[in-house]
Design an enzyme around this catalytic site. Sequence first.
Site: not given
Ligand code: OAD
Length: 264
Positions: A119-121, A136, A164, A232-233, A250
């Site tokens: 996460n970038v947040d 990231h 810049c 994960n849900p 979570a």
């Molecule tokens: P995703 O959006 O691909 O996946 C989110 C996951 O969170 C899914 O498996 C959901 O089922 C789960 N989820 C949803 N709500 C939830 C909750 N309340 N508690 C727990 N889990 C929950 O996100 P990432 O896997 O982080 O990269 O994505 C990876 C990368 O893809 C990101 O860092 C970003 C994106 O494109 C870049 O931008 C380079």
Amino acid sequence: MSEDSADNSDIAHSGQDKALARVAGWLKDSRCAVLTGAGISKESGIPTFRDRDKMTGLWEKYDPSELATPGGFTRNPALVWQWYDYRRKLVAAARPNAGHLALVELEKYCRRLSVITQNVDRLHLQAGTEKLLELHGNILTFRCFNRGHQAEDVPMGLSEPPACHHDNCRSLLRPNVVWFGESLPPDILSHAAREAASCEVFLVIGTSGLVQPAASLPFTAARAGAKLVEINPDETPLTEQVDVFLKGTAGKILPALIAQLKTI
Ligand code: OAD
């Protein structure tokens, strides 16, 4: 609901309690590493990447490769800037949720805990996580596209990227995130791989497990003998490989794990 299904749901709950107790036992005094993804911030109001229904329509309207790649930025810097500006506003208004806070509390129960995030947040930092590895980058700071000069005080709400200010550098600013096709910061990635290879329990929280190289970290941990736990849900491609799958958000499961740890 029939009586049968009520019974089944009781069984499901007692199964979840047993699984929570088992995981809490592994976590207590362990060396633990955690990999988080967008799902952990969803309960803070930040949309995930692959929950299309929750998106604002940008994924529907534009190809993500136009919004999160160096080529996309070169072709249309204003579009990319506006998308990140929109997300930066969401992040700036967001606060850590019960999941982020529970991970901070988990530090008290583990011998060592490191959090690796896609996460970038920066919500883990805001919650108080001490050891955070941002694979990231982050969406709140900026550098220039051509030469990587860091930029301070970039206002929100601009419709295109500013230039810049560094001497003789006319390059455009971009967010300090990793885009598709770019390398992750090598020192952070190797540190994350070391944490995965040396932990006893590896928690995978809120990630679809589809983006490399982050998606390979659970396998690094498992090969080195760690217990793998997923929160994960929804099931993911990793689910059938894990020792325990804790189905739920979570923000609910992590506080429940802390409650279990308090009873040990
Ligand atoms: P995703 O959006 O691909 O996946 C989110 C996951 O969170 C899914 O498996 C959901 O089922 C789960 N989820 C949803 N709500 C939830 C909750 N309340 N508690 C727990 N889990 C929950 O996100 P990432 O896997 O982080 O990269 O994505 C990876 C990368 O893809 C990101 O860092 C970003 C994106 O494109 C870049 O931008 C380079």
